[in-house]
Scaffold this active site. Structure first.
Site, PDB file in Angstrom:
ATOM      1  N   CYS A  33       0.824  -1.207   0.000  1.00  0.00           N
ATOM      2  CA  CYS A  33       0.000   0.000   0.000  1.00  0.00           C
ATOM      3  C   CYS A  33       0.855   1.253   0.000  1.00  0.00           C
ATOM      4  O   CYS A  33       2.041   1.220   0.284  1.00  0.00           O
ATOM      5  CB  CYS A  33      -0.844   0.062   1.275  1.00  0.00           C
ATOM      6  SG  CYS A  33      -2.133  -1.178   1.356  1.00  0.00           S
ATOM      7  N   CYS A  56      -3.210   4.809   2.604  1.00  0.00           N
ATOM      8  CA  CYS A  56      -4.286   3.846   2.326  1.00  0.00           C
ATOM      9  C   CYS A  56      -5.353   3.847   3.424  1.00  0.00           C
ATOM     10  O   CYS A  56      -5.059   3.854   4.619  1.00  0.00           O
ATOM     11  CB  CYS A  56      -3.733   2.440   2.179  1.00  0.00           C
ATOM     12  SG  CYS A  56      -5.000   1.250   1.713  1.00  0.00           S
ATOM     13  N   CYS A  89      -2.283  -3.063  -3.635  1.00  0.00           N
ATOM     14  CA  CYS A  89      -3.575  -2.983  -2.956  1.00  0.00           C
ATOM     15  C   CYS A  89      -4.633  -2.464  -3.916  1.00  0.00           C
ATOM     16  O   CYS A  89      -4.398  -1.527  -4.681  1.00  0.00           O
ATOM     17  CB  CYS A  89      -3.430  -2.039  -1.765  1.00  0.00           C
ATOM     18  SG  CYS A  89      -4.978  -1.547  -1.013  1.00  0.00           S
ATOM     19  N   CYS A 103      -5.836   1.410  -2.496  1.00  0.00           N
ATOM     20  CA  CYS A 103      -5.039   2.648  -2.657  1.00  0.00           C
ATOM     21  C   CYS A 103      -4.246   2.652  -3.964  1.00  0.00           C
ATOM     22  O   CYS A 103      -3.610   3.640  -4.297  1.00  0.00           O
ATOM     23  CB  CYS A 103      -4.111   2.840  -1.463  1.00  0.00           C
ATOM     24  SG  CYS A 103      -2.844   1.577  -1.303  1.00  0.00           S
TER      25      CYS A 103
HETATM   26 ZN   LIG Z   1      -3.853   0.023   0.268  1.00  0.00          ZN
END
Ligand SMILES: [Zn+2]
Length: 366
Positions: free
Chosen positions: A41, A45, A72, A75
Site C-alpha cells: 500500500c 491507504c 492494494c 489505494c
Molecule cells: Zn492500500
C-alpha cells in the site's frame, strides 16, 4: 546528481507514524507491504491497518513488487505516475515562478510546509537535497542571463547570491565552469519524469533530448558526466522538448504510441552512433540478437563491442536498447534491470498493459 545523496528512507518510527495517521504527503516517499495479506500500500491507504510487526517498508513500488507483494486494490500504489503531493506542487511552482528568490526554512513554514519533510522528499524523489535543487533553479536563471551578456555581478545579486565569490563557487561547482566562460556554451536542462517503471531522469538541449535514464541506475552519474562533458552544464528546469517527451512516454506506456518523434541528440564515437542508429531501426514489438545487430550495422562478429555500445545508450526506451536480446531468445542484460526490459517488451507485444503491471508475471519472468 549534483551534490547527490543516496535516496534514504525516513526512520521507521517516522514511517510508522505517517502510516498511522494516513499522511498522504508521504505517498511516493515509501510503500509498505503487509506480510499477513501479501498486499502493498501507500502510506495514506484507507484500509484497516495491520500490526506493526507484519509490516515491511519499501522505497519504491517496484521493490515491493519484486519482494512478492501485490498492489492494494484500494489505494492502487502503482498509479502514482506524474503526481506530486499538493504541497510539493506548490513548492515547485514557486521555484519556477521566482527562481531568483532564496527560500529559507521560515519561507517554507509560511507556506505550510515542514522543512524536514521537504528535504526528505527532494532527496527521495529527485536524488538531491532541496537546497541544491533550489540553487540549481537559481543558477539556471543566472546562466540564461549570462548567455545573453548580462553583467556578472548584477546576475549574482539578482539571483539571491550575496557575494560575487559565493556565486562563482556555486556556479562552478554545479556547472563545472566558471561563470565568465559559459557565455557561448549552452546548458542541458534536466527534469524528472514519473513512469510505470519508476522515475526517469530526462535531459535536453535546445536541439534534442540527450538523456533518459532510470533514476535508480548506478550508470546515471556516468551518463550525466558524459552529457556534461559533451553538451554543457546540466541544470534542473523545464523545457518544451521535455514536455513533448513526457507526453510521448505517457502514450507509449498507455500502449498507444509505437514511435517517438521528439528530436534526439546523441553524440558519441562513430561506432557508438552507428550502433545507436541501428537500435532505432528495430521496429516496435520486435527484438534482435546482438549478432544480428552487429551484422546490420556493418560490423559482423563485433557483438561484444555492439553490446558495450548498447549499454552506453544514454536515451533509454526512446533508443530501444531493450529490444536487443541473446541469440537463444533469453533476455540478455539491461542496465535498468531485467524486470524493466521484460515489462517494456511485454508492453510492446501487448502482453501487458501499462496500467495493470501484473506483479507475479513480472516476477516469474524476471
Ligand atoms: Zn492500500
Amino acid at each position: 546528481m549534483i551534490e547527490s545523496t543516496q535516496p534514504r528512507f525516513p526512520p521507521v518510527v517516522e514511517m510508522r507514524a505517517a502510516h498511522r495517521r494516513r499522511d498522504a504527503s508521504y505517498d511516493g516517499v515509501f510503500f509498505l507491504g503487509v506480510h499477513t495479506t501479501g498486499v502493498f500500500c501507500r502510506p495514506s491507504c484507507a484500509a484497516r491497518q495491520a500490526l506493526a510487526k507484519n509490516i515491511e517498508y519499501f522505497r519504491t513500488a517496484q521493490e515491493a513488487l519484486i519482494a512478492g507483494f501485490r498492489p492494494c486494490k484500494r489505494c492502487r500504489p502503482l498509479e502514482v505516475p506524474g503526481t506530486h503531493p499538493e504541497w510539493a506542487l506548490r513548492l515547485l511552482a514557486r521555484l519556477e515562478r521566482e527562481p531568483q528568490r532564496r527560500l529559507r526554512d521560515q519561507d517554507l513554514r509560511a507556506m505550510g510546509i515542514e522543512p524536514d519533510r521537504a528535504r526528505r522528499y527532494f532527496r527521495q524523489r529527485f536524488n538531491m537535497t532541496f537546497h541544491s535543487f533550489a540553487r540549481g533553479f537559481r543558477l539556471r536563471g543566472a546562466f540564461e542571463q549570462l548567455r545573453q551578456g548580462a553583467d556578472l555581478d548584477e546576475v549574482a545579486m539578482t539571483h539571491g547570491f550575496e557575494s560575487h565569490s559565493g556565486f562563482r563557487d556555486a556556479f562552478s561547482r554545479l556547472v563545472g565552469t566558471a561563470p565568465g566562460q559559459s557565455r557561448t556554451s549552452e546548458c542541458v536542462t534536466v527534469s524528472w519524469i514519473e513512469s510505470p517503471v519508476g522515475p526517469l531522469v530526462a535531459g535536453t538541449t535546445d536541439r534534442g533530448v540527450c538523456l533518459l535514464e532510470y533514476s535508480d541506475r548506478r550508470m546515471l552519474e556516468t551518463q550525466l558526466a558524459s552529457v556534461r562533458q559533451r553538451l554543457g552544464p546540466v541544470l534542473p528546469g523545464t523545457h518544451p522538448l521535455l514536455d513533448q517527451l513526457r507526453g510521448e512516454l505517457a502514450d507509449y506506456f498507455a500502449g498507444t504510441r509505437r514511435q517517438f518523434t521528439v528530436p534526439l541528440e546523441y553524440p558519441g564515437t562513430p561506432f557508438q552512433v552507428k550502433v545507436w542508429n541501428g537500435l532505432r531501426q528495430i521496429p516496435y514489438g520486435e527484438t534482435r540478437s546482438y549478432e544480428k545487430l552487429a551484422w546490420s550495422v556493418g560490423s559482423p562478429g563485433a557483438q561484444r563491442a555492439v553490446g558495450h555500445a548498447n549499454g552506453q545508450n544514454r536515451i533509454a526506451i526512446v533508443i530501444p536498447c531493450h529490444r536487443v536480446v541473446n541469440k537463444d531468445g533469453k533476455l540478455g542484460g539491461y542496465g535498468g534491470g531485467l524486470w524493466r526490459k521484460q515489462l517494456l517488451l511485454d508492453l510492446e507485444r501487448k502482453e501487458q498493459t501499462a496500467l495493470e503491471l501484473a506483479p507475479r508475471q513480472v516476477r516469474a519472468k524476471g
